[in-house]
Every structure is written in structure tokens, then in C-alpha cells.
Scaffold this active site. Structure first.
Site, PDB file in Angstrom:
ATOM      1  N   GLU A 820       1.375  -1.585  12.817  1.00 25.14           N
ATOM      2  CA  GLU A 820       0.097  -1.114  12.265  1.00 25.14           C
ATOM      3  C   GLU A 820      -0.984  -2.332  12.517  1.00 25.14           C
ATOM      4  O   GLU A 820      -1.863  -1.859  12.931  1.00 25.14           O
ATOM      5  CB  GLU A 820       0.244  -1.026  10.914  1.00 25.14           C
ATOM      6  N   ARG A 898      -3.023  -2.727  -3.826  1.00 24.10           N
ATOM      7  CA  ARG A 898      -2.009  -1.594  -4.209  1.00 24.10           C
ATOM      8  C   ARG A 898      -1.076  -1.585  -5.317  1.00 24.10           C
ATOM      9  O   ARG A 898      -0.432  -1.738  -5.936  1.00 24.10           O
ATOM     10  CB  ARG A 898      -1.270  -1.529  -2.588  1.00 24.10           C
ATOM     11  N   GLU A1279       6.353   6.836   1.336  1.00 23.89           N
ATOM     12  CA  GLU A1279       6.186   5.789   1.247  1.00 23.89           C
ATOM     13  C   GLU A1279       7.015   5.671  -0.554  1.00 23.89           C
ATOM     14  O   GLU A1279       8.107   5.748  -0.919  1.00 23.89           O
ATOM     15  CB  GLU A1279       5.107   5.126   1.099  1.00 23.89           C
TER      16      GLU A1279
END
Length: 1347
Positions: A820, A898, A1279
Site C-alpha cells: 500500500e 483503528r 479484513e
């Protein structure tokens, strides 16, 4: 070539080489300049352009490069077919061999082989990078055995890894070739045989629209073994007609000599005593590649008859030193079948070790002599040879001698008594005597294809008819620099009776004799010492049983202890997949909701799918290798390239001064393209070498000399906490009144857990190919999840505008978050080189470089205080999270955020505070990885909920259920949960798994067994869907309809195996109302859809799907008038008419997620668009003596809304689950105290293998759960299922607490993740662990530290 004396001429020039003749896919190859250092893989890919065979690790540990070799054996007059690793096979070893690669057995264009077709149609290929290797392992098995058993298939796959699928669909598809595994395919009398076998899998209510099959076996072409590719007739006549000959091949640095007779071999060894002898190259190949060894002369005696001979004598069997391990195993198996049981004890012990010795591809080429002569201290076989007293024949040109393998044979680390000019001719393995018993043991992190932690072989001989010890040999590997015998202990026990007293004495004596320095290489010192005792105890019990069987009067082994004597046998896995079928009346062409195969699966199975490094080389292309730091924190004093400059093929060097634009890079602009004066981690890129080939570039990079002035590094989280080395900001989420909450609590407990990091281990490493064009343009082919970010970083480094840089991504061989943002490491470097030299430049990182440089999942440390009531209701939690960020910020802030968003997992906690600290350390920057901090946050929550249950003495399942969120409740960040399906998932998971019956069975099992324990756990998950950075929640699409009615679709997402392109074609097909066959996606590129977000956060189907829908709806609207005018017309008619009416048949679609935007300052605003939910129930069995565990069963219920494609979604659930299983039970990154990564490849870093799949695996997608927030009522799936693997971790913890209870220990205890065999064993406290106390921390320097 021979000289007067009849020995080989050793001409100095390259032309003095012989011709190498071999066949590839039936085609004859005559190589006049065979290079002894070149592998078959490099030759196939670079010389022959056969790129189906992949490079995954270069150490024979992943199987991506598997090919089949076939040889005609003149002495048996038979053909031999066997799978090998092309990455280790020297080109020069292939004279007169036929090579079959994945391209040679079938292709999409010609005809698929059933092995290729079935893996694709059963959804066993996701990213596809490992697929050709798995196909070839299966193909080689079928060539030798057209009707294999499931066990044969599992053995054939021991050397193959896959990171995407979770293995289940591969086994499921290939089961159809086996005798015992052919599922009835739902055609049984009462429905599917699999479903009937597991009665508990049936729900109380039967649904008509519930399907359990993702593919139809009737679609498979039948397998006909008579139609296989024939062995090349010309090679057959050459092999039969030709007398064997000596061969000689000269390379740049090495000469390969292949003698044709024993005499010639002995003469050559006399002339070149320092020469390395190579048969399988499974050891020397590794030394040359990773330890930078150069061997000027290599002797290859693989085809000398005496060295391959197997001789049966009256007291045993002699094996020539060049016999392969698989041949030896076959001979021993045959012997065991025919011999009297008491004679085959040694053979059975050798076979037990061979079962788990590397993978099939290695066993097929590795020689038994090589295993002995390598003298590895952790050899699996040498302890058995030593305990059995095997005899070796050594020879030099003057004669031979016999040596016994005892404690005098190994003279030091990797040294033996064999003299330099001597060679090992054979090893003699004796029959066992009637009163002799032998057992062999191996303990490794993962069962299959793994390097041992400790190996042992024990042999005891009794005075016939008694239990009095006459002879005892206890041989251990992994406890010293050599394989050793515990002589003191053995001598003490001679003449003693085999009973409890002997056991006590043996254990205390072994604990004294088998000591290890606390800083010993390999670490795990306490565990290794404990194992020496535990394994002896297993042997003790096994011998007691065997003595009783022979009628000797000894103490009976209690039924509770029997399980300690059981040898592990894998059970054939069974699985069931359940999903809701499409509604009746859905048009056949509308494939949304149907289990459609991945669009590239067939190409992936034939090797025709092109990955970045498979692109043909450009005419004037160069290769780049990185020069990286060997220090974690240091000033660079000088860089000396003088030695490297003189090496062949070197073209140029690059350093910070060569960057034409800005040397500053990284997501937070806190990194550099090349290090400038200072390095801040091991693996920090200092410069690069560009050369004509990869080998030349890498050799030159290693020859660059760098001088450093070392500075003190910060390596671990604990060091960072001490030094207050944190990145800003320190994030907090707080809700409710903590003080009041803790006052209300009836109990308060505190705890902590460390969660280790994880390597992505995508099978395709980072790769970039940069091609300079005119006008400062640069075109790059990159394996990246973020084409737009890569474009931006490359443009910045080159000092040009983004519109001059084009990034193209066809597909990736896996990503998982690792591609990413970290492609920022490689792509700018390659682009700078291509720009400087104005020539195309390529670089694909080797596995060890990739693991070293590109970072992984953040290790986390969580501390908490939790307040709760007697009922188990949690009323207050105060938690702190620390992540090991590394030397740059990268995405770490979003990851920590997160983690905080998921700190309560699925539980309602009225008073809660979470604080997140990002530790600034001298490790390579850690980055995104599937789950993005969520799993670490949830893991801490599951730990405190388990502690609460343990301290109240209640079942964890009950405490979890009590605290679950209800619909309409609000999270710590004030988001109200609507459409919550947690309770439905929970109840369905309990009923499908038969939880109540299971719990009773586990309880009973644990009552009846002392040394194996079972555990059970049910774990929920709630995962927020959206990028937490609001601006990223946008996507674009571009759709062209051509005049012939075909559609070209492109969108902002990249394909890395997750089936995104397949889903996007399904969406376009539904909206346009045309079949999928009319729609094509070519690639993702920055010149078609601009400013794309990374393909990440599980949101790509949601975002890109909506953008594709938007574009297709625009086109549909434009075509509507033509449909109304001509209702009977075809799609092609309407398109043609529209074109002639000058209607724009291209449309640009766009989507942004509405109403997002959370503020940490105000603790308000929507953080997530919606949530995905799931629940898993798992059962495990642990071996309390060794710490090994078996995954017995897992039942998963996952809410994916209305699935766009059940085959892909179930594949994501299983793949995510298996990756999580790796994180929580297997995968361990070891760093030295100086910050050097010690685990840099599949040899030392273990991802789950085929054998780690739960024996029973059931996955069902929750029915009737439409989600109005995403495309066609679906939900994100990448995920969310990952964390469900924590159910395995907590099942292990449950089993450990049953083991601790046996020693009278109860209450909460700490178990860090991963729950490795070492941690499991050390936490099961018992009489053996007490004899091996750990050294005091601070009194020694550990081999590795917990980062």
C-alpha cells in the site's frame, strides 16, 4: 574432455566446457556455456522465457518454483518422475534430464490439463503466484500415482505455501483426483456426504435456498493418465545408448566437475580436497545465495553407481551416500512391510523423521550423505543414526575405513572426522534387536517443512526378558554446536530397572547435563532444556508400553498418560461452505450473487498470467540491486565502491546526490529515497548498483564497503517507553465516567499482553520495472496497491510533474497491505536509475531483502485495568496501547487510530478510555497489514474478557455473551450501531458448531488425559468499514463501449488476488444487462482513472463498485432511447445505432462515501459507514509436553450482507482466517538486541501450511442480512474475518488453563501472541518445567528480543 592421464581436463577458459544436453517440455536444449552457478529457475525464466515457474524465496521453502524432472534409469530400466525446486537445482545437474514446467502440461489457448482446470474451477487460485508450483506438485504426484490417497496428496504439498486461499479450496478441488476423497458433490442419498458426516453442521431449520457447493464436479474434464506428455523418445535412446561420461562446466567463478566413476571421483577429491560435493544442492545452494560463499570447484557425483547403491546385509541395509531421502524412505517402508516388527525399530525412527523432513521437493533431491556431512547441529536424521550406532564407509584414493557415528564423529560446529580428501561412500543402518526400542522426536515451530528446535533419538536395549537396562543412548540435536549424546545420564542408568525411580534420576541428570548458555543462538533456552526432559518422558512411557506387550512385568501406563505416547497422524480435513443462493427468477446472465470463478484463475493455473517480473526483458534493460545498512542507528563515515566497480557487468552506482528531484519521500515526508549521512534501521537504503544482470548487480552491492560510527539504537517497545521515544500525537478515545465505573465495579484486575508483528509474505516480492520515454516521461510497471501514491513519489524524486509519470498495474502476487505505502521504498530508486541511465531498469527484491526492508504488521503491547461485577458484566476499562512504529511514521497514526476504534471489539463498556502511543524505534518502518491495527486492538479486549472469566471461574463464552453489543447501543466513539447482526451470528455459530456437545466432550477429554488437553473458544468480531482518513473514501471508473458491443472497464482498484476485477465485471454486467463475457478489464493505470485511493481498508468493492455502477448507469441511460425504438434488437444493435447517432459511448463514474468525518477532539462524527460482523468457534488440542497443537475444528459465521460472489467471499473468509491463525499461533519475527532481523525467509519464518488447516472447517455466510450501505446490499469482506483466528488462540489458552489446573494453578495468566509451541509449553507448568528454571533477565544478552 580428457587429458593423457584419463582425468578430466580442467581448462581455464569458458570454452573448455562440455555441452549440456537436456529437454524442456519436449524440446531439446543444447547449452554450450552452462554456468555452474546458474539455477534452473533463472535459465527457464531468463533464457527460455518460460515465466510460469515463479521465484518465491530462492531457498526451496515455498514451492512457487516447482517443476517436474524425469530421468530414465538404465539399471532399473524405469522412468523416474519427481518434483523439485527449480530455485535450487543447478543447471549443470540436468544433463540427460527432461524438465516439465507448468507451460508444458496445458494452456488456456491449447487445452487445460485437469490439474490446472480443477484448481481454478474450485477457486483454489486467488493471487495465483503460488498456483503453478502447486499445480506441478500435484502433476508430479499423479504421474507417479494416478489414483493417490488424500495422505499422498498432503505429503506432496508439504513443500508448497500459499498466502491467499487458506488452502481449503486447493485440497477440496484436488480431492476429486483421490481414491478416498472424492466428495459425492451433493449427489448422495440424503444430500451432500460432507454435510451428513457432520450432523452438527445442520441448522435446526433447513432452508431451501441454502447451497453448500461452490463448484460443480460435473464441469471437470475427466483425468486420463494415458494421455500424459510422453518422455522425449530422443532422450530415451540417448539415455539407453550412451555410456556415462565425465562432464566439466566452467563459469565465471566456479568449475563444475561431474565424474562418471568412483575412481575418478576419488582422484578429483584428492586433487581438490577443498571442493564442495553437491548432489541436491539444498545446502550449498543456500550457502552461495545467502552466506556469500564462493566454491571454485564443485564435484557432482550424483550418478556414480556405487554412491546410489542400496545393499541389504544380514544385519541391516547400506545406503550409498548419494541416495535421495525419498528413495531411502521408499526402501525403508518396503523393509518395514517385510521384516519382523522387532527388527524395524531403527527404520521406523528414521521414517518418522523423514515424514517431517523439509518438503517433498527437497527430499526428492537431497542426499543422505549430504545430511550427514553438513553436520548441522539441528539435523533431523543424525541423532537417529547416532542412537542406532550407524556405520559409515569413508574412502580416499588409497583405501577405505569404517567409522561409527558416535559422539566422536562430530568434532565441532559443522565439522566431522572425515578428512578433506576423503569421501563418504555409504551409511549402514542396522536392524534392531528383539529387546531394543528406539524412538525419534522432532520439535519445530510448524510441523511440516520446518527446521527443528530440538531433535532427539533414544535407543534402549534390555537384558532379554527383563526391564534391566543393558545399553542406553540418548542423542539430541539443537542442544549444542553438534549432535550430542547424553552420556553421563545414560551411564548412570545402566543396570537399572525401567521404572519411576529411573525416570526421576534421568530427569534430574538430564537437566544438569543438557545445559545451554542463556544467550545461545536460536534462543528459546528454557524451552529447549525442558524439551530434553519432556521427550525423554515420552520415550519412557512408550518403552513401558512396548515392554508390557512383550510380557515383561513393568508398571502399567495409566490411561490418563497414554496420550503422551501417541505419534501424530494427520486426519484428512473435511469442510463445508454454506451460502444463500440467488432468488428464484434471477436472470441467468445476471451473475451477481453466484459463485463465479476468478477471472484470471485459468491463466494463473497455466502460468500464462503475467506478473510484473514476467514481462519480457527490454533489449537494453539493466538490473538494479540495493545497498542497505547493516547497522540500526549510525552515522555513515564513508562509502567505498572501488572493489565493486571492478566486478563484471557493473554499469553505475546511485546515492543521494544522484536524485534529480527531491530526496525526501514517504507518506509523512519523513523518509529519504537514499540515506543521507545517517541510517536509522538495518536495511535502510544507502544506495544502489545497476548492472547487466541480477547476479552481477547483487554481487557488486555486497562488495560495497561502508564505514559507520554507531549510535545507540532503540529497538523494543519497552526501550521506547523508557526513553519516552514516541511520535506525536498521542491519541485518546474516552467515554463515560471512568472513576465512577471503577467505583461501581465489584472486582478490578490489571493485565498486559504483547502481540508480535507479522511479515506479509506475499508470494511475489516488491518489484518495479521503469522505462524512460521521451519528454521526461517515465513509465513504470509496479506491483503496488497504490498506483497514485507511487506516481506521486516517483514524480517528486524525478523532479517532474505527475502527468509525466505513468504507473501500470496488471496484477499483484499478493499484497495484504504490504504494497500500500511501502512501494515508496523501491519505485523511486528504480525510476531515478532509469532516468540517469536513460535505459529500462528492473528490480525485484529477493525474499530476504523484502523481509528486511519493507516492514510488516506493527507489534503491539497492551496494558489494561478492567472493572467488572460478579455477574461478569464489564463496567469500566482503562487501556493503553503501544505500537512499534519503526524509523518513520508511514501509516502508523491511522493504524493506531483503528486500534483504538476497535479496542472494545464487540462488547458494550459504559466507561472506557483508550490511549495510543506510537513508539519511535530503529526498526524498518512498519506498515499496513490486513486489519490495519484492528486485530491488535481487539486482541487486547479478548484478553481482558478472558481474564474476567478466569478470575470469576466462569466460562469465557458466557462472559462474552453477556457483554455483547445490542442493536442501537453506542460505541466509545459515539457511533450508534444499527442493523447489528452479532447476536444472529453468535447463535448460529453455536448451533452450527454443536457448542454445547463440544463443551461436554472437551471437559470429558481433559478429565481422561493428563498430557494432552483440549480447549474451546467462541470469539466475535466487529469491524468498521471505511478509510478513517475521510478523503480516501472516493473512487472513479471509466467505461468504454466499443462499436462491436464489447466493453472495456477500468476502475481505481488493483487486483491482488482478492477478486476485485471479477466483482467489478459482475457489477457492470448487472447494470448494463449484458453477459460477463462481453466485458474486459485490462489493468489499473494512472492515465485512465486518476487520483485513486489505495486498494485497501476492505472498501474497494464498495467504492469502485459504486463508481462502476455510476458509469454504467450513465451509459445505460444514453442507450435507453435506442432500446425503446428497437425493443426486439440486440445489445450490439443498440450500440451500433447509438454510435451512428453520435452518442458518447464512454463514461466516467465517480463515488464518494456520504456522511463521514470523525473528530478525535470532539469524539463525534461518523467514523465508519457500517460494520461487518462475524463469530468463530474453534477447538484445539495441545501437547502439554512439547507445546505442539492441533487445530481440530473451526466454525465461522460471517455477515457479508448479500454476497456479490459467494466463492470469492468464502475464499476471503478462509484466507483471512488462516492468515490470522499465522499471526496468533505461528509467525514469529526474531530481532537481535541490535535491531537485526534474524528471520528472513521461509526457512526461519513460518506461515501456515496445508497441515495447519483445521481438520473440520465450516464457513457459512449469514443469510437474509442485506446491507443498504453498499453496492447491491453487499458488505466488505477482506479484513473483517482475519480476527476470527483469535478463537484458535483463546482455545489454546483454554487448553493451557486445563493443564495448569492439573498442577494446581488457577486464575488469569499471561500468554503473549503468537501462542508458539515454546510459549504453550512454558506456560503449562509441571514437574519438568520446575527442573529448568529460566535465567534471570539482565544477567545475559539474549539471542533475540521481543520488539
Amino acid at each position: 574432455m580428457r587429458d593423457v592421464n584419463g582425468t578430466m581436463a580442467e581448462a581455464g577458459d569458458r570454452n573448455g566446457s562440455d555441452e549440456l544436453v537436456f529437454f524442456v517440455n519436449g524440446r531439446k536444449i543444447i547449452e554450450k556455456n552452462a554456468d555452474p552457478e546458474m539455477t534452473l529457475l533463472t535459465y527457464l525464466r531468463r533464457k527460455l522465457g518460460l515465466t510460469g515457474t515463479k521465484l518465491g524465496c530462492a531457498e526451496g521453502g515455498c514451492g512457487a518454483c516447482t517443476v517436474m524432472l524425469s530421468r530414465y534409469q538404465p539399471h532399473t530400466k524405469q522412468l523416474l518422475h519427481y518434483a523439485i525446486n527449480a530455485c535450487l537445482a543447478p543447471l549443470c545437474s540436468l544433463h540427460m534430464v527432461a524438465v516439465t514446467t507448468v507451460e508444458g502440461i496445458g494452456s488456456v489457448a491449447r487445452k487445460l490439463h485437469p490439474v490446472q482446470e480443477r484448481i481454478a474451477k474450485s477457486h483454489g487460485s486467488q493471487c495465483g503466484f503460488c498456483t503453478p508450483g502447486i499445480v506441478m506438485s500435484m502433476y508430479a504426484l499423479l504421474r507417479n500415482n494416478p489414483t493417490p490417497k488424500m495422505a499422498d496428496m498432503e505429503e506432496a504439498f508439504q513443500g508448497n505455501l500459499c498466502r491467499c486461499t487458506g488452502y481449503r479450496p486447493i485440497l477440496h478441488g484436488y480431492k476429486t483426483f483421490t481414491l478416498d476423497g472424492g466428495c459425492c458433490g451433493g449427489k448422495g442419498k440424503n444430500g451432500c456426504c460432507m454435510k451428513n458426516k457432520n450432523k452438527v453442521l445442520q441448522n435446526s431449520e433447513e432452508y431451501v435456498d441454502e447451497a453448500t457447493s461452490l463448484f460443480n464436479t460435473e464441469d471437470f474434464a475427466p483425468y486420463d493418465p494415458t494421455q500424459e506428455v510422453i518422455f522425449p523418445p530422443e532422450l530415451m535412446s540417448l539415455s539407453k545408448g550412451q555410456r556415462s561420461q565425465s562432464l566439466c562446466f566452467h563459469g565465471e567463478r566456479t568449475t563444475w566437475l561431474q565424474p562418471d566413476s568412483l575412481d575418478e571421483f576419488l582422484l578429483l577429491k584428492w586433487k581438490h580436497p577443498e571442493a564442495r560435493v553437491v548432489v541436491g544442492n539444498t545446502e550449498v545452494g543456500i550457502e552461495v545465495k545467502f552466506k556469500n560463499m564462493v566454491y571454485p570447484v564443485i564435484l557432482a557425483p550424483a550418478f556414480i553407481p556405487e554412491l546410489n547403491a542400496v545393499t541389504h546385509t544380514e544385519d541391516g541395509i547400506s545406503f550409498g551416500a548419494a541416495c535421495t531421502l525419498s528413495h531411502m524412505a521408499a526402501v525403508l517402508r518396503q523393509a518395514v512391510r517385510t521384516l519382523h516388527p522387532h527388527q524395524s525399530e531403527v527404520f521406523l525412527a528414521v521414517l518418522e523423521q523423514l515424514r517431517w523432513f523439509a518438503g517433498q521437493q527437497i527430499r526428492n533431491v537431497a542426499a543422505v550423505g549430504g545430511n550427514i556431512m553438513t553436520a548441522s547441529p539441528i539435523s533431523d536424521l543424525n541423532p537417529v543414526f547416532m542412537a542406532a550406532g550407524c556405520k559409515l564407509i569413508l574412502m580416499d584414493k588409497d583405501g577405505s575405513r569404517e567409522v561409527q557415528m558416535d559422539d566422536r564423529f562430530f568434532t565441532g560446529y559443522r565439522r566431522t572426522v572425515v578428512r578433506p580428501q576423503e569421501i563418504l561412500i555409504s551409511v549402514h543402518i542396522p536392524y534392531s534387536k528383539k529387546s531394543q526400542f528406539i524412538s525419534a522426536f522432532k520439535q519445530s515451530p510448524r510441523r511440516e517443512d520446518d527446521i527443528s528446535i530440538v531433535t532427539a533419538a533414544m535407543s534402549v536395549t534390555f537384558t532379554p526378558g527383563t526391564d534391566v537396562v543393558e545399553d542406553l543412548r540418548l542423542s539430541y540435536g539443537g542442544m549444542a554446536p553438534t549432535t550430542m549424546l547424553a552420556k553421563k545420564t545414560a551411564n548412570k542408568l545402566l543396570g537399572r530397572q525401567w521404572g519411576e525411580e529411573l525416570l526421576q534420576e534421568a530427569c534430574s541428570s538430564l537437566a544438569e547435563e543438557m545445559t545451554l548458555d542463556p544467550s545461545a543462538p536460536g534462543g528459546m533456552v528454557t524451552y529447549r532444556r525442558t524439551l530434553t526432559l519432556s521427550l525423554f518422558y515420552k520415550f519412557y512411557l512408550t518403552v513401558l508400553q512396548k515392554l508390557r506387550l512383550q510380557g515383561v512385568d513393568v508398571q502399567e501406563v495409566s490411561s490418563k498418560s497414554l496420550s503422551a505416547t501417541q505419534v501424530y497422524h494427520q486426519e484428512t480435513p473435511s469442510s463445508v461452505q454454506i451460502y444463500q443462493t440467488v432468488p428464484e427468477g434471477q436472470c441467468q446472465d445476471d451473475v451477481v450473487g453466484r459463485p463465479m470463478m476468478h477471472l484470471s484463475a485459468l491463466k494463473q493455473a497455466t502460468g500464462e498470467a503475467v506478473y510484473c517480473d514476467d514481462m519480457p526483458t527490454y533489449e537494453n534493460e539493466l538490473y538494479l540491486a540495493l545497498i542497505t545498512s547493516t547497522k540500526a542507528h549510525a552515522q555513515i563515515l564513508s562509502v567505498d565502491v572501488s572493489a565493486a566497480e571492478c566486478l563484471p557487468g557493473v554499469v553505475s552506482f546511485l546515492f543521494a546526490d544522484d536524485v534529480p528531484g527531491s530526496n525526501v519521500t514517504g507518506i509523512r515526508l519523513d523518509e529519504t529515497v537514499f540515506a543521507d549521512n545517517q541510517v536509522t534501521c538495518v536495511g535502510h537504503i544507502i544506495g544502489a548498483v545497476v548492472a547487466d544482470t541480477q547476479v552481477h548487480a547483487q554481487r557488486a552491492a555486497k562488495a560495497v564497503k561502508i564505514q559507520y560510527e554507531e549510535l545507540q539504537p532503540v529497538v523494543t517497545i519497552q526501550e521506547a517507553i523508557t526513553a519516552r521515544s514516541f511520535y506525536e500525537p498521542i491519541r485518546t478515545i474516552q467515554n463515560g465516567d471512568l472513576e465512577a465505573g471503577f467505583k461501581q465495579a465489584e472486582h478490578i484486575l490489571e493485565g498486559e499482553i504483547h502481540i508480535g508483528g507479522q511479515e506479509h509474505f506475499y508470494l511475489e516480492t516488491h518489484v518495479t520495472l521503469a522505462v524512460p520515454r521521451e519528454d521526461e516521461e517515465m513509465e513504470l510497471f509496479v506491483s503496488t496497491q497504490s498506483p497514485s501514491d507511487t506516481q506521486c513519489f516517483v514524480a517528486k524524486a524525478l523532479g517532474v510533474a505527475a502527468n509525466k509519470v505513468l504507473i501500470r498495474v496488471k496484477r499483484m502476487g499478493g499484497g495484504f497491505g504490504g504494497k500500500e505505502s511501502r512501494s515508496v521504498v523501491l519505485s523511486p530508486v528504480v525510476a531515478v536509475a532509469a532516468n540517469k541511465l536513460k535505459r529500462p531498469v528492473r528490480c525485484m527484491l529477493d525474499r530476504d531483502e523484502d523481509m528486511l526492508i519493507t516492514g510488516g504488521r506493527h507489534p503491539f503491547y497492551g496494558k489494561y485495568k478492567v472493572g467488572f461485577l460478579n455477574s461478569g458484566k464489564v463496567v469500566a476499562v482503562d487501556a493503553s496501547f503501544y505500537s512499534n512504529v519503526g524509523n518513520s511514521m508511514d501509516l502508523s497514526q491511522a493504524i493506531m487510530e483503528r486500534a483504538l476504534f476497535h479496542m472494545e471489539n464487540s462488547y458494550r463498556v459504559p466507561n472506557i478510555r483508550g490511549q495510543g502511543f506510537m513508539c519511535h524505534t530503529n526498526l524498518p518502518s512498519n506498515t499496513a497489514f490486513r486489519g490495519f491495527g484492528g486485530p491488535q486492538g481487539m486482541m487486547v479486549a479478548e484478553n481482558w474478557i478472558t481474564d474476567v472469566a478466569h478470575s470469576l471461574g466462569r466460562s469465557a463464552e458466557e462472559v462474552r455473551r453477556l457483554n455483547l453489543y445490542l442493536d442501537g447501543e453506542s460505541t466509545p466513539y459515539n457511533q450508534i450501531l444499527y442493523g447489528l447482526t452479532l447476536d444472529r451470528c453468535w447463535n448460529e455459530c453455536l448451533s452450527r458448531s454443536g457448542y454445547v456437545q463440544r463443551q461436554a466432550a472437551v471437559h470429558l477429554y481433559n478429565k481422561q488425559n493428563r498430557w494432552t488437553k483440549r480447549g474451546l473458544a467462541v470469539v466475535p468480531t466487529k469491524f468498521g468499514i471505511s478509510f478513517t482518513a475521510t478523503f480516501l473514501n472516493q473512487a472513479g471508473a471509466l467505461v468504454h463501449i466499443y462499436k462491436d458491443g464489447s466493453v472495456l472497464l477500468t476502475h481505481g482498484g488493483t487486483e491482488m488476488g482478492q477478486g476485485l476485477h471479477t466483482k467489478m465485471v459482475q457489477v457492470a454486467s448487472r447494470v448494463l444487462g449484458i453477459p460477463c463475457s462481453k466485458i474486459h478489464i485490462s489493468e489499473t493505470s494512472t492515465n485512465t482513472v486518476a487520483n485513486t485511493s489505495p486498494t485497501a481498508a476492505s472498501a474497494s468493492s464498495d467504492l469502485n463498485g459504486a463508481a462502476v455502477q455510476n458509469a454504467c448507469e450513465i451509459l445505460k441511460e444514453r442507450l435507453e432511447p435506442f432500446k425503446i425504438k428497437n425493443p426486439e434488437g440486440s445489445w450490439e444493435d443498440w450500440v451500433k445505432t447509438a454510435y451512428f447517432d453520435r452518442v458518447n459511448l464512454s463514461a466516467n463514474g465517480f463515488y464518494k462515501t456520504p456522511d463521514l468525518g470523525y473528530s478525535f477532539e470532539l469524539n463525534s462524527g461518523r467514523a465508519f459507514h457500517y460494520f461487518s460482523y462475524g463469530v468463530a468457534c474453534s477447538e484445539v488440542e495441545i501437547d502439554c509436553l512439547t507445546g505442539a497443537h492441533k487445530n481440530l475444528s473451526t466454525t465461522i459465521v460471517m455477515d457479508v450482507g448479500q454476497s456479490l460472489n459467494p466463492a470469492i467471499d468464502i475464499g476471503q473468509v478462509e484466507g483471512g482466517f488462516m492468515q490470522g491463525l499465522g499471526l496468533f499461533t505461528l509467525e514469529e519475527l526474531h530481532y537481535s538486541p541490535q535491531g537485526v532481523l534474524l528471520t528472513r525467509g521461509p526457512g526461519s519464518y513460518k506461515i501456515p501450511a496445508f497441515g495447519n488447516v483445521p481438520t473440520e472447517l465450516s464457513v457459512s455466510l449469514l443469510r437474509d442480512a442485506p446491507n443498504d450501505k453498499a453496492i447491491f446490499s453487499s458488505k466488505a469482506v477482506g479484513e473483517p474475518p482475519f480476527f476470527l483466528a483469535a478463537s484458535i488462540f483463546y482455545a489454546i489458552k483454554d487448553a493451557i488453563s486445563a493443564a495448569r489446573a492439573e498442577s494446581g494453578i488457577t486464575g488469569p495468566f499471561r500468554l503473549d501472541s503468537p501462542a508458539s509451541a515454546e510459549r504453550i509449553r512454558n506456560t503449562c507448568s509441571d514437574r519438568f518445567t520446575k527442573l529448568c528454571p529460566p535465567a534471570e533477565p539482565g544477567t545475559f544478552k539474549p539471542w533475540s528480543v521481543q520488539v
